[in-house]
Enzyme design. Sequence first.
Site, PDB file in Angstrom:
ATOM      1  N   CYS A   1      83.477  47.963   2.312  1.00 35.47           N
ATOM      2  CA  CYS A   1      82.857  48.092   3.641  1.00 35.47           C
ATOM      3  C   CYS A   1      82.776  49.566   4.051  1.00 35.47           C
ATOM      4  CB  CYS A   1      83.675  47.306   4.660  1.00 35.47           C
ATOM      5  SG  CYS A   1      83.214  47.646   6.369  1.00 35.47           S
TER       6      CYS A   1
ATOM      7  N   CYS B   1      85.292  50.193   7.266  1.00 33.63           N
ATOM      8  CA  CYS B   1      86.743  50.000   7.274  1.00 33.63           C
ATOM      9  C   CYS B   1      87.471  51.355   7.244  1.00 33.63           C
ATOM     10  CB  CYS B   1      87.172  49.133   6.080  1.00 33.63           C
ATOM     11  SG  CYS B   1      87.073  47.358   6.407  1.00 33.63           S
TER      12      CYS B   1
ATOM     13  N   ALA C   1      78.262  55.408   3.472  1.00 30.46           N
ATOM     14  CA  ALA C   1      77.045  55.321   2.662  1.00 30.46           C
ATOM     15  C   ALA C   1      76.551  56.692   2.191  1.00 30.46           C
ATOM     16  CB  ALA C   1      75.955  54.603   3.446  1.00 30.46           C
TER      17      ALA C   1
ATOM     18  N   ASN D   1      75.689  58.062  13.459  1.00 29.17           N
ATOM     19  CA  ASN D   1      75.006  57.154  12.532  1.00 29.17           C
ATOM     20  C   ASN D   1      74.444  57.932  11.342  1.00 29.17           C
ATOM     21  OD1 ASN D   1      73.188  55.258  11.328  1.00 29.17           O
ATOM     22  ND2 ASN D   1      73.074  54.172  13.285  1.00 29.17           N
ATOM     23  N   ASP D   2      74.759  57.463  10.128  1.00 27.45           N
ATOM     24  CA  ASP D   2      74.268  58.150   8.932  1.00 27.45           C
ATOM     25  C   ASP D   2      72.753  58.005   8.762  1.00 27.45           C
ATOM     26  OD1 ASP D   2      76.871  59.004   8.080  1.00 27.45           O
ATOM     27  OD2 ASP D   2      77.289  56.943   7.460  1.00 27.45           O
TER      28      ASP D   2
ATOM     29  N   HIS E   1      88.440  44.263   9.647  1.00 24.53           N
ATOM     30  CA  HIS E   1      87.110  43.906   9.169  1.00 24.53           C
ATOM     31  C   HIS E   1      86.664  42.507   9.624  1.00 24.53           C
ATOM     32  CE1 HIS E   1      83.728  44.112   6.340  1.00 24.53           C
ATOM     33  NE2 HIS E   1      84.019  42.880   5.968  1.00 24.53           N
TER      34      HIS E   1
ATOM     35  N   ASN F   1      74.411  44.449  17.668  1.00 21.21           N
ATOM     36  CA  ASN F   1      73.726  43.375  16.953  1.00 21.21           C
ATOM     37  C   ASN F   1      74.803  42.621  16.213  1.00 21.21           C
ATOM     38  OD1 ASN F   1      71.094  44.173  17.651  1.00 21.21           O
ATOM     39  ND2 ASN F   1      71.034  45.663  15.985  1.00 21.21           N
TER      40      ASN F   1
ATOM     41  N   SER G   1      73.728  44.403   9.471  1.00 23.23           N
ATOM     42  CA  SER G   1      73.831  44.519   8.022  1.00 23.23           C
ATOM     43  C   SER G   1      75.274  44.734   7.565  1.00 23.23           C
ATOM     44  CB  SER G   1      72.926  45.649   7.525  1.00 23.23           C
ATOM     45  OG  SER G   1      73.140  46.815   8.279  1.00 23.23           O
TER      46      SER G   1
ATOM     47  N   HIS H   1      81.571  44.056   9.745  1.00 21.43           N
ATOM     48  CA  HIS H   1      82.690  44.742  10.400  1.00 21.43           C
ATOM     49  C   HIS H   1      82.330  44.900  11.890  1.00 21.43           C
ATOM     50  CE1 HIS H   1      86.266  47.450   9.993  1.00 21.43           C
ATOM     51  NE2 HIS H   1      85.866  47.685  11.227  1.00 21.43           N
TER      52      HIS H   1
ATOM     53  N   HIS I   1      81.223  46.088  15.101  1.00 19.81           N
ATOM     54  CA  HIS I   1      80.766  47.395  15.571  1.00 19.81           C
ATOM     55  C   HIS I   1      79.525  47.260  16.440  1.00 19.81           C
ATOM     56  CE1 HIS I   1      77.838  46.768  12.339  1.00 19.81           C
ATOM     57  NE2 HIS I   1      77.131  47.763  12.827  1.00 19.81           N
TER      58      HIS I   1
ATOM     59  N   GLN J   1      76.447  50.008  18.533  1.00 17.11           N
ATOM     60  CA  GLN J   1      75.766  51.275  18.349  1.00 17.11           C
ATOM     61  C   GLN J   1      75.464  51.896  19.703  1.00 17.11           C
ATOM     62  OE1 GLN J   1      72.674  51.681  15.345  1.00 17.11           O
ATOM     63  NE2 GLN J   1      72.858  49.528  14.813  1.00 17.11           N
TER      64      GLN J   1
ATOM     65  N   GLU K   1      62.796  48.321  34.233  1.00 19.70           N
ATOM     66  CA  GLU K   1      63.791  47.793  35.187  1.00 19.70           C
ATOM     67  C   GLU K   1      63.966  48.754  36.371  1.00 19.70           C
ATOM     68  OE1 GLU K   1      67.611  46.765  33.623  1.00 19.70           O
ATOM     69  OE2 GLU K   1      66.908  44.954  32.630  1.00 19.70           O
TER      70      GLU K   1
ATOM     71  N   HIS L   1      72.910  48.007  30.460  1.00 19.89           N
ATOM     72  CA  HIS L   1      71.876  48.706  31.225  1.00 19.89           C
ATOM     73  C   HIS L   1      72.548  49.350  32.422  1.00 19.89           C
ATOM     74  CE1 HIS L   1      68.009  46.549  29.641  1.00 19.89           C
ATOM     75  NE2 HIS L   1      68.443  47.494  28.845  1.00 19.89           N
TER      76      HIS L   1
ATOM     77  N   HIS M   1      74.683  46.347  34.450  1.00 22.87           N
ATOM     78  CA  HIS M   1      74.647  44.958  33.961  1.00 22.87           C
ATOM     79  C   HIS M   1      74.509  44.970  32.450  1.00 22.87           C
ATOM     80  CE1 HIS M   1      70.399  46.042  34.583  1.00 22.87           C
ATOM     81  NE2 HIS M   1      70.095  45.141  33.659  1.00 22.87           N
TER      82      HIS M   1
ATOM     83  N   PHE N   1      53.177  31.875  19.823  1.00 26.83           N
ATOM     84  CA  PHE N   1      52.819  31.806  21.238  1.00 26.83           C
ATOM     85  C   PHE N   1      53.588  32.844  22.038  1.00 26.83           C
ATOM     86  CE2 PHE N   1      52.946  30.408  25.629  1.00 26.83           C
ATOM     87  CZ  PHE N   1      51.588  30.274  25.857  1.00 26.83           C
ATOM     88  N   GLU N   2      54.844  33.043  21.674  1.00 27.52           N
ATOM     89  CA  GLU N   2      55.705  33.968  22.411  1.00 27.52           C
ATOM     90  C   GLU N   2      55.209  35.408  22.288  1.00 27.52           C
ATOM     91  OE1 GLU N   2      56.598  31.518  20.436  1.00 27.52           O
ATOM     92  OE2 GLU N   2      57.874  30.223  21.659  1.00 27.52           O
TER      93      GLU N   2
HETATM   94  O1  LIG Z   1      70.955  50.080  12.672  1.00 32.15           O
HETATM   95  P1  LIG Z   1      71.059  48.883  11.770  1.00 32.15           P
HETATM   96  O2  LIG Z   1      72.224  48.003  12.134  1.00 32.15           O
HETATM   97  O3  LIG Z   1      71.028  49.235  10.323  1.00 32.15           O
HETATM   98  O4  LIG Z   1      69.739  48.066  12.019  1.00 32.15           O
HETATM   99  C1  LIG Z   1      69.569  47.034  12.949  1.00 32.15           C
HETATM  100  O5  LIG Z   1      69.538  47.492  14.294  1.00 32.15           O
HETATM  101  C2  LIG Z   1      68.483  48.387  14.642  1.00 32.15           C
HETATM  102  C3  LIG Z   1      68.560  48.654  16.128  1.00 32.15           C
HETATM  103  O6  LIG Z   1      68.379  47.496  16.903  1.00 32.15           O
HETATM  104  C4  LIG Z   1      67.109  47.838  14.250  1.00 32.15           C
HETATM  105  O7  LIG Z   1      66.143  48.839  14.407  1.00 32.15           O
HETATM  106  C5  LIG Z   1      67.096  47.345  12.792  1.00 32.15           C
HETATM  107  O8  LIG Z   1      65.864  46.718  12.530  1.00 32.15           O
HETATM  108  C6  LIG Z   1      68.249  46.362  12.586  1.00 32.15           C
HETATM  109  O9  LIG Z   1      68.259  45.881  11.278  1.00 32.15           O
HETATM  110  O1  LIG Z   2      55.507  24.586  17.258  1.00 29.68           O
HETATM  111  P1  LIG Z   2      56.433  24.777  16.104  1.00 29.68           P
HETATM  112  O2  LIG Z   2      55.716  25.225  14.868  1.00 29.68           O
HETATM  113  O3  LIG Z   2      57.326  23.583  15.859  1.00 29.68           O
HETATM  114  O4  LIG Z   2      57.421  25.956  16.554  1.00 29.68           O
HETATM  115  C1  LIG Z   2      57.247  27.317  16.308  1.00 29.68           C
HETATM  116  O5  LIG Z   2      56.197  27.878  17.088  1.00 29.68           O
HETATM  117  C2  LIG Z   2      56.364  27.848  18.508  1.00 29.68           C
HETATM  118  C3  LIG Z   2      55.225  28.610  19.151  1.00 29.68           C
HETATM  119  O6  LIG Z   2      55.205  29.972  18.766  1.00 29.68           O
HETATM  120  C4  LIG Z   2      57.718  28.415  18.940  1.00 29.68           C
HETATM  121  O7  LIG Z   2      57.923  28.148  20.297  1.00 29.68           O
HETATM  122  C5  LIG Z   2      58.874  27.823  18.130  1.00 29.68           C
HETATM  123  O8  LIG Z   2      60.066  28.477  18.457  1.00 29.68           O
HETATM  124  C6  LIG Z   2      58.562  27.976  16.645  1.00 29.68           C
HETATM  125  O9  LIG Z   2      59.608  27.431  15.868  1.00 29.68           O
END
Ligand SMILES: O=P(O)(O)O[C@H]1O[C@H](CO)[C@@H](O)[C@H](O)[C@H]1O
Ligand SMILES: O=P(O)(O)O[C@H]1O[C@H](CO)[C@@H](O)[C@H](O)[C@H]1O
Lengths: 365, 365
Positions: B52, B55, B61, B77-78, B122, B167, B175, B178, B180, B182, B196, B295, B312, B332-333
Site C-alpha cells: 500500500c 501505509c 508511487a 498528492n503525487d 490500512h 472518495n 483506487s 487505505h 484517506h 483529499q 452555492e 463546503h 456543511h 436521463f439524469e
Molecule cells: O485522485 P484519485 O483518488 O486517484 O482519483 C479519484 O478522485 C478524483 C477526484 O475526485 C477523480 O478525478 C478521479 O477520477 C477518481 O478516480
Molecule cells: O431505465 P433503466 O434502463 O432500467 O435504468 C437506467 O436508466 C435510467 C435513466 O437514465 C436511470 O434512472 C437508471 O438509474 C439506470 O439504471
Amino acid sequence: HQEFDFTDHSHRRYNPLTDSWILVSPHRAKRPWLGQQETPSRPNAPEYDDKCFLCPGNHRATGGSNPKYESTYIFQNDYAAVKTEQPTLPENYNGKDVLKNRLFKVESVRGNCFVICFSPKHNVTIPQMEHGELINVVGAWQKLYNDLAKEARENEKPFKYVQIFENKGTAMGCSNLHPHGQAWCLEAIPSEVSQELKSFKKYKHENHADLLGDFVKLELQERSRIVIENDTFMCVVPYWAVWPFETMIVSKTKIASVAQFTESQKSDLASIMKTLTIKYDNMFECSFPYSMGLHQAPLNATGEELENSWFHMHFYPPLLRSATVRKFLVGFELLGEPQRDLTAEQAAQRLRNLDGEVHYLEKLD
Amino acid sequence: HQEFDFTDHSHRRYNPLTDSWILVSPHRAKRPWLGQQETPSRPNAPEYDDKCFLCPGNHRATGGSNPKYESTYIFQNDYAAVKTEQPTLPENYNGKDVLKNRLFKVESVRGNCFVICFSPKHNVTIPQMEHGELINVVGAWQKLYNDLAKEARENEKPFKYVQIFENKGTAMGCSNLHPHGQAWCLEAIPSEVSQELKSFKKYKHENHADLLGDFVKLELQERSRIVIENDTFMCVVPYWAVWPFETMIVSKTKIASVAQFTESQKSDLASIMKTLTIKYDNMFECSFPYSMGLHQAPLNATGEELENSWFHMHFYPPLLRSATVRKFLVGFELLGEPQRDLTAEQAAQRLRNLDGEVHYLEKLD
Ligand SMILES: O=P(O)(O)O[C@H]1O[C@H](CO)[C@@H](O)[C@H](O)[C@H]1O
Ligand SMILES: O=P(O)(O)O[C@H]1O[C@H](CO)[C@@H](O)[C@H](O)[C@H]1O
C-alpha cells in the site's frame, strides 16, 4: 522562459451551454490506476436470447409480450418514471408557510416513458447495424416525436418535452444489452434542457446570433476538435468536454428538431452516428459504453422557443485509458467542479485518427 | 377521489443551493435489476499492507516514502491535478477574435493537492475509528485550512478555496482502500461552491436571512428528514436529495468554516460523522461507498463572502437496493435532470431506524 502549454498546464474552460466551468489537468493522465476495473461487454451473445425481455416474440417483465418485430419496435416502459395520469397536487400545497414556500418548492409531474428497440437482433449495437437500419432508428425517433406532439395538441395532454436517450453498456447503468434506447416525455422541460434554452436565449439577446450557429462556424474554422462531418452534421469534442471522449453531433445549419429532418438529413444522421460509434468501439477494441441523447425543440414549440432550438446530440462515454479503466466523476467533481485528464483537442485527434469504416470485430473475422 | 401521495406519485423538487430541479419517481423502486453488480469491499484486509502506498513507512508511487505516522498524515498528492507554479496564460489569449472570446473562455489555474491519511491502520474506515481518532481527522482539516490560508496571505499565493473530500470505495473511484481523503486547493472557487455562494447571496438579499439558517429552522420544525443531531450539527436527507441516501451535515448556527471550530464543535462533528457512517455501513452490512466533502468559506474570505458562508458537508452514496446494486445517474439524469426512486423522507426514515452505535462487524465478533 516557458510558454503556457494546454497539453501540460492546468486550466479551466467555460461551458456556455450549462454556464459552468470545468478543470482540465492534462498532465494527470500519467498516474497509475489501481482502482475498479470494468467488465468489457462480451461480443459473443446470441442473435436471439429466450430470456431477454426485449427480443421479438418474448414475454416482458410485467406480463405482455413483444410482437415478432423485424425492424425497430417501440413500447411503453413497464417501469415508467412518470405516469400519464395521477392525482393533482394542490398548487398551494405549502399553504401560507413562508419558509416552506421558499425552500421546499415542489411540483407534480406527469408524462410517459418508452423503450425503443433498435433492432430485433439481440447481439448488435449501433456501430454494427447497417446504415439503412440506422435510418429506421432515426425514423422511429421522428415518428415518436411527431406522435407525442400530436397527442399533446389533440388530447390536451400537457407533454412539453421528450428526452430521447440511450444508456449503452453496464458501466452506464444499462440492465439489458439488447440494443435499445428510451424516451421520457414530461410535462416539464428537464433542467439540463431548460438551462441550454436559457443560454441560447441569452446569447441571441446579447449577440443577435445563434450560440450553436456561431459554435459551428468557429469549429469549422479551427478544425482541431472536429472528429467527422458530412453535409448536414458535424461531430466535435466540445471545447468544454467533461467526459474523456465526450462528443457532440450538431447540425451545421439550424434544424429545430428531428421532426424537421428530410430523408437525406435522416440518412446523414444515421451515417455520422455509425462512423462515430465505430471509432469509439475501435479505440479500445470493445463495445464502448456511453450515455447519449438528443437535445432539440420542446414539443409544439412556437415563437422564441422554437427560434432558439438547434438540434444536437451529446455522447458521454466513461472510458479513459482502456476497455476496463473508466473516468470517475466523484469527490472533487461532485463537490467542486468536473475535472478531466486530457484536452478536448487531444481526444479529438485520437478519435479522428481511428478507423471509422470497419468495426474491429469485422477485422477479426 | 385519490389524493396526491408523495410516496407513490411523480413530482419534481427544487434545489435552492444549485438552482435546479430533480425528478422523484417513488413507485419506481419496484423494478427488477439485471444490470451491473458492485463488488462489496472485503472487510478482511490486513492492518498493514506492504504494497500500500499510504501505509506508514512504505514507499510511495513516485519515489518518496511515508514516515511511521501514528495518527493522521498529510502529504502533497503525487499526481496533483493542479500545480503551484506554471507559466502564465496571457489574458488576451484569444486576441481580437470575437467568436472565440464569446465561446472559448479559458483561464489558467494553479493550486496544490493533498492526500490526508485518516489512520495508520490500512483496514479501518471512518465508522470503525474511535471518536478521538476522528477528532484528529477534523483537527487535520482545520490545520490544513489554516495553513493554506496563511500561506496565501503571507506568500501572496493566489489560493482561494480548498475543497476537502473523500472518495470511499471502488464504486466511487477510490483506487486505494487505505482510509484517506483529499484536499484540492485552487486559485479559483470551484463551480459548485461558487453556485452555492451565489444562491446564499441571492437568498440573503431577497429574504434578509441565511438560506441554511432558514433551512435548519424548517428541518427542525418538520423533523421528517432529520437522521441525527447533536448540539452543533444536524444530519438530514435534504428535501432535494439526488443520490438514494444522500445526506447533508449542517451546523445548526452559522459557522463559516472549519477554522472557527471550537474543541467541542470538533468533537461534535467527529461524533455525527461516526454515527452517520455506522448507519450507512449497517444498512446493507457492507462498507458503504460514498463521496463526501466540506463546503465552507473561501480562504481568507471577508465581508459578504464570509457573511454568506455556512459550514456543511455533503455525502453522496451511490447504493440503492443492496451492497451490490447502485443507482446510476446516466442517460436521463445527464441529459435531462437527476432522477431518484424513493423520497427524501423514506430515505431519512430508513437511516433514522438503523443502529448508529454498534457497527455490524462488531456484532459479528
Ligand atoms: O485522485 P484519485 O483518488 O486517484 O482519483 C479519484 O478522485 C478524483 C477526484 O475526485 C477523480 O478525478 C478521479 O477520477 C477518481 O478516480
Ligand atoms: O431505465 P433503466 O434502463 O432500467 O435504468 C437506467 O436508466 C435510467 C435513466 O437514465 C436511470 O434512472 C437508471 O438509474 C439506470 O439504471
